[in-house]
Design an enzyme around this catalytic site. Structure first.
Site, PDB file in Angstrom:
ATOM      1  N   ARG A   7       1.941  12.288  -8.503  1.00 27.14           N
ATOM      2  CA  ARG A   7       2.805  11.488  -8.479  1.00 27.14           C
ATOM      3  C   ARG A   7       4.094  11.248  -9.070  1.00 27.14           C
ATOM      4  O   ARG A   7       4.251  10.043  -8.171  1.00 27.14           O
ATOM      5  CB  ARG A   7       1.681  10.227  -9.304  1.00 27.14           C
ATOM      6  CG  ARG A   7       0.177  10.134  -8.746  1.00 27.14           C
ATOM      7  CD  ARG A   7      -0.537   8.861  -9.404  1.00 27.14           C
ATOM      8  NE  ARG A   7      -2.086   8.927  -9.505  1.00 27.14           N
ATOM      9  CZ  ARG A   7      -2.671   8.284  -8.197  1.00 27.14           C
ATOM     10  NH1 ARG A   7      -1.998   7.951  -7.878  1.00 27.14           N
ATOM     11  NH2 ARG A   7      -4.086   8.732  -8.332  1.00 27.14           N
TER      12      ARG A   7
ATOM     13  N   PHE B  75      -2.113  16.373   4.395  1.00 25.98           N
ATOM     14  CA  PHE B  75      -2.258  15.981   3.074  1.00 25.98           C
ATOM     15  C   PHE B  75      -0.542  15.646   2.271  1.00 25.98           C
ATOM     16  O   PHE B  75       0.006  17.019   2.474  1.00 25.98           O
ATOM     17  CB  PHE B  75      -3.131  16.474   2.138  1.00 25.98           C
ATOM     18  CG  PHE B  75      -3.690  15.793   0.913  1.00 25.98           C
ATOM     19  CD1 PHE B  75      -4.775  15.006   0.971  1.00 25.98           C
ATOM     20  CD2 PHE B  75      -3.084  15.903   0.014  1.00 25.98           C
ATOM     21  CE1 PHE B  75      -4.727  14.140   0.268  1.00 25.98           C
ATOM     22  CE2 PHE B  75      -3.378  15.342  -1.241  1.00 25.98           C
ATOM     23  CZ  PHE B  75      -4.603  14.038  -1.102  1.00 25.98           C
TER      24      PHE B  75
ATOM     25  N   GLU C 176       0.196  -1.247  -0.098  1.00 30.72           N
ATOM     26  CA  GLU C 176       0.141   0.028   0.162  1.00 30.72           C
ATOM     27  C   GLU C 176       0.963   1.540  -0.231  1.00 30.72           C
ATOM     28  O   GLU C 176       1.898   1.088   0.564  1.00 30.72           O
ATOM     29  CB  GLU C 176      -0.568   0.045   1.203  1.00 30.72           C
ATOM     30  CG  GLU C 176      -2.138  -0.039   1.016  1.00 30.72           C
ATOM     31  CD  GLU C 176      -3.190   0.681   0.743  1.00 30.72           C
ATOM     32  OE1 GLU C 176      -2.759   1.481  -0.629  1.00 30.72           O
ATOM     33  OE2 GLU C 176      -4.519   0.307   0.775  1.00 30.72           O
ATOM     34  N   ASP C 177      -0.035   2.121  -0.243  1.00 35.53           N
ATOM     35  CA  ASP C 177       1.204   4.052  -0.304  1.00 35.53           C
ATOM     36  C   ASP C 177       0.531   4.381   0.993  1.00 35.53           C
ATOM     37  O   ASP C 177       1.374   4.352   1.528  1.00 35.53           O
ATOM     38  CB  ASP C 177       0.355   4.375  -1.415  1.00 35.53           C
ATOM     39  CG  ASP C 177      -0.942   4.825  -1.093  1.00 35.53           C
ATOM     40  OD1 ASP C 177      -1.491   3.826  -0.913  1.00 35.53           O
ATOM     41  OD2 ASP C 177      -1.599   5.700  -2.029  1.00 35.53           O
TER      42      ASP C 177
ATOM     43  N   ASP D  36      -4.355   5.486   5.978  1.00 31.31           N
ATOM     44  CA  ASP D  36      -5.067   6.422   6.631  1.00 31.31           C
ATOM     45  C   ASP D  36      -6.024   6.099   7.610  1.00 31.31           C
ATOM     46  O   ASP D  36      -6.242   5.916   8.438  1.00 31.31           O
ATOM     47  CB  ASP D  36      -5.267   7.642   5.694  1.00 31.31           C
ATOM     48  CG  ASP D  36      -5.982   8.695   6.289  1.00 31.31           C
ATOM     49  OD1 ASP D  36      -5.632   9.439   7.110  1.00 31.31           O
ATOM     50  OD2 ASP D  36      -7.317   9.239   5.042  1.00 31.31           O
TER      51      ASP D  36
HETATM   52  P1  5GP Z   1      -7.408   4.741   3.569  1.00 34.38           P
HETATM   53  O1  5GP Z   1      -8.431   6.020   4.497  1.00 34.38           O
HETATM   54  O2  5GP Z   1      -8.755   3.744   3.199  1.00 34.38           O
HETATM   55  O3  5GP Z   1      -7.314   4.398   4.497  1.00 34.38           O
HETATM   56  O4  5GP Z   1      -7.052   5.255   3.086  1.00 34.38           O
HETATM   57  C1  5GP Z   1      -7.449   6.122   1.564  1.00 34.38           C
HETATM   58  C2  5GP Z   1      -7.081   6.108   0.626  1.00 34.38           C
HETATM   59  O5  5GP Z   1      -6.851   7.367   0.520  1.00 34.38           O
HETATM   60  C3  5GP Z   1      -4.661   5.877   0.642  1.00 34.38           C
HETATM   61  O6  5GP Z   1      -4.642   4.345  -0.726  1.00 34.38           O
HETATM   62  C4  5GP Z   1      -4.376   6.991  -0.321  1.00 34.38           C
HETATM   63  O7  5GP Z   1      -4.928   6.638  -1.525  1.00 34.38           O
HETATM   64  C5  5GP Z   1      -5.366   8.033   0.188  1.00 34.38           C
HETATM   65  N1  5GP Z   1      -4.899   9.458   1.068  1.00 34.38           N
HETATM   66  C6  5GP Z   1      -4.908   8.495   2.412  1.00 34.38           C
HETATM   67  N2  5GP Z   1      -4.003   9.650   2.801  1.00 34.38           N
HETATM   68  C7  5GP Z   1      -3.792  10.478   1.577  1.00 34.38           C
HETATM   69  C8  5GP Z   1      -2.558  11.409   1.514  1.00 34.38           C
HETATM   70  O8  5GP Z   1      -2.136  12.308   2.758  1.00 34.38           O
HETATM   71  N3  5GP Z   1      -2.614  12.247   0.410  1.00 34.38           N
HETATM   72  C9  5GP Z   1      -2.882  11.430  -0.564  1.00 34.38           C
HETATM   73  N4  5GP Z   1      -1.978  11.381  -1.700  1.00 34.38           N
HETATM   74  N5  5GP Z   1      -4.056  10.480  -0.616  1.00 34.38           N
HETATM   75  C10 5GP Z   1      -4.103  10.126   0.745  1.00 34.38           C
END
Ligand code: 5GP
Length: 180
Positions: free
Chosen positions: A163, A150, A97-98, A101
């Site tokens: 990206r 963010f 995963e990247d 959050d």
């Molecule tokens: P989750 O809230 O389900 O853990 O994360 C969902 C998605 O939100 C992540 O896979 C990512 O693509 C995006 N995301 C969450 N935080 C950030 C952030 O700080 N920057 C970016 N670019 N995407 C984010």
């Protein structure tokens, strides 16, 4: 107008060093395994491409793409856009995963992968924002823990931009919507 990158949070060389450390640890832990790495598109693509080249063990790989829906600032649901093609029965699965959050995307994917009855499922994430967590998830291999801002770059976007930046940066302004 596109917001600009306010500051660099994690440099290119810090990323490179950490990716090699993670690759070394994963290679050690998955020696003699049927390892299948799952890249979560699009954000994890650069991390994934760098990580797999540091591995000293054989590995298959696969891609999935997920979309999360938001009501105001809160994720309310996750949907699979591109699913898995390979059979994961009895495989040792490592999700790449990247960023984690709220944890909702990962929770959804973990449940989906468990239905294939793999031998094991673990998670490797480049970034973790623990302050935003809503669903408890375990990250077995973590690149960096970051504060609640963010971030963009190294695969992560804002409205599909940024990206390709080789570092992780923080955007100007505090109210940007989450990318995918
Ligand atoms: P989750 O809230 O389900 O853990 O994360 C969902 C998605 O939100 C992540 O896979 C990512 O693509 C995006 N995301 C969450 N935080 C950030 C952030 O700080 N920057 C970016 N670019 N995407 C984010």
């Amino acid at each position: 107008m596109k917001p600009s990158v306010q500051s660099i949070l994690i440099t290119e060389s810090q990323i490179e060093k950490r990716v090699h450390e993670l690759g070394k640890q994963i290679s050690k832990d998955y020696d003699k395994s049927d390892l299948v790495l799952i890249c979560v598109l699009k954000g994890a693509i650069l991390f994934f491409a760098d990580l797999i080249r540091t591995l000293a063990v054989p590995a298959r790989y696969e891609f999935v793409q997920l979309a999360s829906y938001h009501n105001d600032t809160k994720s309310s649901g996750v949907q699979m856009i591109q699913g898995l093609y390979q059979d994961l029965f009895r495989a040792d699965v490592l999700i790449v995963e990247d960023i984690v959050d709220t944890g909702m995307t990962l929770d959804f994917l973990l449940n989906h992968i468990e239905s294939f009855e793999p031998t094991s499922v673990k998670v490797c994430s480049l970034l973790d924002k623990p302050d935003r967590r809503e669903v408890p998830v375990t990250i077995d291999y973590l690149g960096f823990k970051i504060p609640n801002s963010f971030v963009v770059g190294y695969g992560l976007d804002f409205a599909q931009h940024y990206r390709n930046l080789p570092y992780i940066g923080v955007l100007d302004g505090d109210s940007v919507a989450l990318g995918s």
